[in-house]
Design an enzyme around this catalytic site. Sequence first.
Site, PDB file in Angstrom:
ATOM      1  N   MET A  30      19.172  28.879  -3.381  1.00 25.27           N
ATOM      2  CA  MET A  30      18.279  29.875  -3.991  1.00 25.27           C
ATOM      3  C   MET A  30      18.285  29.730  -5.512  1.00 25.27           C
ATOM      4  SD  MET A  30      18.298  33.208  -1.621  1.00 25.27           S
ATOM      5  CE  MET A  30      19.732  34.013  -2.290  1.00 25.27           C
ATOM      6  N   GLY A  31      18.826  28.609  -6.014  1.00 28.55           N
ATOM      7  CA  GLY A  31      18.788  28.356  -7.449  1.00 28.55           C
ATOM      8  C   GLY A  31      19.857  29.100  -8.218  1.00 28.55           C
ATOM      9  N   HIS A  37      27.153  24.737  -5.933  1.00 28.36           N
ATOM     10  CA  HIS A  37      25.988  23.979  -5.468  1.00 28.36           C
ATOM     11  C   HIS A  37      26.168  22.489  -5.767  1.00 28.36           C
ATOM     12  CE1 HIS A  37      24.098  28.039  -6.457  1.00 28.36           C
ATOM     13  NE2 HIS A  37      23.754  27.887  -5.182  1.00 28.36           N
ATOM     14  N   GLY A 146      27.732  25.478   2.120  1.00 20.10           N
ATOM     15  CA  GLY A 146      29.051  25.840   1.622  1.00 20.10           C
ATOM     16  C   GLY A 146      29.784  26.769   2.579  1.00 20.10           C
ATOM     17  N   LYS A 148      31.593  28.930   1.494  1.00 17.25           N
ATOM     18  CA  LYS A 148      31.526  30.219   0.780  1.00 17.25           C
ATOM     19  C   LYS A 148      30.767  31.236   1.646  1.00 17.25           C
ATOM     20  CE  LYS A 148      30.917  33.331  -2.429  1.00 17.25           C
ATOM     21  NZ  LYS A 148      29.509  33.594  -2.617  1.00 17.25           N
ATOM     22  N   ASP A 149      29.665  30.785   2.271  1.00 17.67           N
ATOM     23  CA  ASP A 149      28.894  31.628   3.192  1.00 17.67           C
ATOM     24  C   ASP A 149      29.250  31.181   4.610  1.00 17.67           C
ATOM     25  OD1 ASP A 149      26.847  33.079   1.263  1.00 17.67           O
ATOM     26  OD2 ASP A 149      27.063  31.017   0.590  1.00 17.67           O
ATOM     27  N   LYS A 183      32.780  30.900  -6.917  1.00 17.40           N
ATOM     28  CA  LYS A 183      31.541  30.791  -7.697  1.00 17.40           C
ATOM     29  C   LYS A 183      30.380  31.352  -6.890  1.00 17.40           C
ATOM     30  CE  LYS A 183      32.749  27.368 -10.942  1.00 17.40           C
ATOM     31  NZ  LYS A 183      32.328  27.243 -12.321  1.00 17.40           N
ATOM     32  N   SER A 185      26.039  32.789  -7.611  1.00 15.67           N
ATOM     33  CA  SER A 185      24.963  33.136  -8.551  1.00 15.67           C
ATOM     34  C   SER A 185      25.042  34.616  -8.899  1.00 15.67           C
ATOM     35  CB  SER A 185      23.600  32.815  -7.944  1.00 15.67           C
ATOM     36  OG  SER A 185      23.579  31.488  -7.475  1.00 15.67           O
TER      37      SER A 185
HETATM   38  P1  AMP Z   1      22.771  30.099  -2.450  1.00 23.95           P
HETATM   39  O1  AMP Z   1      22.003  29.489  -3.573  1.00 23.95           O
HETATM   40  O2  AMP Z   1      23.708  31.181  -2.876  1.00 23.95           O
HETATM   41  O3  AMP Z   1      21.896  30.470  -1.269  1.00 23.95           O
HETATM   42  O4  AMP Z   1      23.725  28.953  -1.908  1.00 23.95           O
HETATM   43  C1  AMP Z   1      23.217  27.705  -1.508  1.00 23.95           C
HETATM   44  C2  AMP Z   1      24.332  26.913  -0.868  1.00 23.95           C
HETATM   45  O5  AMP Z   1      25.402  26.739  -1.797  1.00 23.95           O
HETATM   46  C3  AMP Z   1      24.925  27.597   0.377  1.00 23.95           C
HETATM   47  O6  AMP Z   1      25.194  26.624   1.368  1.00 23.95           O
HETATM   48  C4  AMP Z   1      26.201  28.195  -0.170  1.00 23.95           C
HETATM   49  O7  AMP Z   1      27.195  28.364   0.808  1.00 23.95           O
HETATM   50  C5  AMP Z   1      26.610  27.141  -1.185  1.00 23.95           C
HETATM   51  N1  AMP Z   1      27.534  27.726  -2.156  1.00 23.95           N
HETATM   52  C6  AMP Z   1      27.317  28.824  -2.926  1.00 23.95           C
HETATM   53  N2  AMP Z   1      28.423  29.097  -3.653  1.00 23.95           N
HETATM   54  C7  AMP Z   1      29.351  28.180  -3.323  1.00 23.95           C
HETATM   55  C8  AMP Z   1      30.702  27.941  -3.713  1.00 23.95           C
HETATM   56  N3  AMP Z   1      31.335  28.727  -4.584  1.00 23.95           N
HETATM   57  N4  AMP Z   1      31.359  26.902  -3.147  1.00 23.95           N
HETATM   58  C9  AMP Z   1      30.733  26.108  -2.237  1.00 23.95           C
HETATM   59  N5  AMP Z   1      29.468  26.271  -1.826  1.00 23.95           N
HETATM   60  C10 AMP Z   1      28.783  27.291  -2.359  1.00 23.95           C
END
Ligand code: AMP
Length: 282
Positions: A30-31, A37, A146, A148-149, A183, A185
Amino acid sequence: MKIVSTIQEVRECVNAWKKEGKTVGFVPTMGYLHEGHMSLIDAARENDKVVVSIFVNPMQFGPNEDLASYPRDLEHDAKMCEAHKVDLIFHPTSEEMYGDSFYSYVDMNVLTEDLCGLTRPVHFRGVCTVVTKLFNIVMPDKAYFGQKDAQQLAIIRRMVKDLNMPLQIVGCPIVREPDGLAKSSRNTYLSEEEHRAALVLSRSVFLARDMIGRGERDCKAVLAAMTAEIEKEPLARIDYVKAVDFENIQPVTQIKGNVLIAIAVYIGKTRLIDNLVTDIIE
Ligand code: AMP
């Protein structure tokens, strides 16, 4: 590096690569990109070409969530992607993704019902639908998500298996700030004081990791210790502290195999998540 905003441009680019026999790795985001990321992008470099999507997907936000205020900075994101040798950024508008009417959804039972699914009832339907659309647009060989989710990762793995989607899902470890905070966003929402308070999330995850490392196998004991640690922080309000099977997101009582110990905690108005996945073979 190319930045495109239409589905047709992605298709033309990927089709040309496929004709040359190139493999394609895909990182959906989602940027407002950060080192978390970038770790997915670096992992995706095992493919010949790397595609990153940047799309704040309205469908995965509930009515009282932060869709409008979600941070956005395409210029900064493009610089980071360029530095990590991304080949193509797909940055569509909502109109490009959903047109002016949209009636089809990808949904899932069981895995979506606990943890974040309890407080975010439409979230995973939005995630499954947009990820399916993105897979159909980019047609990658591998896609990177990640840990993370962690619930999202389990759900995507299950969706790909259940629906016979022809790609491989790769899970990547959580990237943290030097002080331990995972980490995200959304960390940009935190004031200095809230950032300090937010360290209680990683502290409680590390506490669980240490207890399990010392041989604790009773989930109740681990979750109670984590809860007590979080409750010491006055700015923190617990959404959940739970232990589930990492594959099907069903509750477990004993730590054995891949158990996901997951937490969601509000720090002020910001909801943050963190977790630990065990790998106990006994
Ligand atoms: P998002 O932009 O938050 O939707 O995340 C996009 C991708 O980045 C997802 O697969 C998240 O799990 C991964 N991601 C976000 N934060 C982290 C992090 N701290 N460590 C590893 N992967 C991450």
